[in-house]
Write an enzyme that holds these catalytic residues in place. Structure first.
Site, PDB file in Angstrom:
ATOM      1  N   ASP A 100      -7.348   7.448  -0.649  1.00 50.24           N
ATOM      2  CA  ASP A 100      -7.205   6.361  -1.610  1.00 50.24           C
ATOM      3  C   ASP A 100      -8.209   5.245  -1.351  1.00 50.24           C
ATOM      4  OD1 ASP A 100      -5.933   5.541   0.732  1.00 50.24           O
ATOM      5  OD2 ASP A 100      -4.086   4.905  -0.239  1.00 50.24           O
ATOM      6  N   ASP A 103     -11.113   1.782   4.608  1.00 47.34           N
ATOM      7  CA  ASP A 103     -11.062   0.396   5.076  1.00 47.34           C
ATOM      8  C   ASP A 103     -11.848   0.328   6.388  1.00 47.34           C
ATOM      9  OD1 ASP A 103     -10.324  -2.270   5.227  1.00 47.34           O
ATOM     10  OD2 ASP A 103      -8.222  -1.891   5.620  1.00 47.34           O
ATOM     11  N   LYS A 131     -14.048  -0.150   0.957  1.00 43.55           N
ATOM     12  CA  LYS A 131     -14.079  -1.563   1.323  1.00 43.55           C
ATOM     13  C   LYS A 131     -15.025  -1.701   2.520  1.00 43.55           C
ATOM     14  CE  LYS A 131     -10.062  -3.759   1.037  1.00 43.55           C
ATOM     15  NZ  LYS A 131      -8.756  -4.352   1.434  1.00 43.55           N
ATOM     16  N   VAL A 153      -5.560  -4.925  -1.894  1.00 40.05           N
ATOM     17  CA  VAL A 153      -5.425  -4.219  -3.177  1.00 40.05           C
ATOM     18  C   VAL A 153      -4.218  -3.286  -3.165  1.00 40.05           C
ATOM     19  CG1 VAL A 153      -7.839  -4.395  -3.842  1.00 40.05           C
ATOM     20  CG2 VAL A 153      -7.124  -2.493  -2.413  1.00 40.05           C
ATOM     21  N   ASP A 159      -0.337   0.758  -1.576  1.00 39.13           N
ATOM     22  CA  ASP A 159       0.934   0.051  -1.510  1.00 39.13           C
ATOM     23  C   ASP A 159       0.892  -1.158  -0.591  1.00 39.13           C
ATOM     24  OD1 ASP A 159       2.835   0.981   1.251  1.00 39.13           O
ATOM     25  OD2 ASP A 159       0.820   1.762   0.932  1.00 39.13           O
TER      26      ASP A 159
END
Length: 180
Positions: A100, A103, A131, A153, A159
């Site tokens: 998803d 990071d 990101k 986000v 989530d």
């Protein structure tokens, strides 16, 4: 739920369009190699993205899932845990890992290493979001939907404490929702 979102970063329509583009690119790349990957979604966040992406593939494909964890709330726990392993064998097979968001990169580094140790011939990564400003590990996705700023986000699988995954877009969560 939608009142907790400060702004929409990526609309549902933009996600659908990008999934079509990514699917075409991925399929063309694998066809050039004469390969069909096992498509592995990282639970739970990748589910909406993976479902949207694979419906545009025209090649036969196998899918599987893994559940790994490296976060609690908004904070990294510092290691990656395999909570549920996939059921298909990766030995001698190419893997397309569906994520998803990238990071820090910690999860992807660990999972890619695990696949290589299990005999996968190749491990490619497709991520809905990237990101890069938060990256602490040297890793990049092979296919990226959207680059996002360093904001919290949610939506489309992402989530906060298991909430907001069902939003049909990517939004920025209001800080007062997650700040202690």
């Amino acid at each position: 739920m939608q009142d907790d979102v400060a702004k929409v970063l990526v609309s549902e329509e933009e996600i659908e369009k990008k999934c079509k583009e990514l699917a075409q690119q991925i399929e063309a790349d694998y066809q050039k190699k004469g390969q069909v990957p096992i498509i592995v979604g990282l639970l739970k966040g990748s589910v909406p993205f993976m479902a949207e992406l694979i419906k545009y593939f025209t090649f036969d494909c196998e899918i599987d899932f893994m559940k790994v964890s490296s976060y609690e709330g908004t904070r990294s726990i510092g290691d990656v845990r395999i909570d549920m392993d996939m059921t298909l064998s990766t030995k001698g097979r190419p893997i397309l890992l569906v994520e998803d968001i990238i990071d820090t990169g910690r999860t992807l580094v660990s999972v890619k290493k695990m696949f290589k140790n299990k005999g996968a011939t190749d491990v490619k990564v497709v991520s809905l979001l990237d990101k890069p400003s938060r990256r602490t590990f040297d890793i990049n996705a092979d296919y990226v939907g959207f680059s996002v700023p360093d904001e919290f986000v949610v939506g489309y699988g992402l989530d906060y404490n298991q909430k907001y995954r069902n939003l049909p877009y990517i939004g920025v969560l209001k800080p007062e929702i997650y700040e202690d």
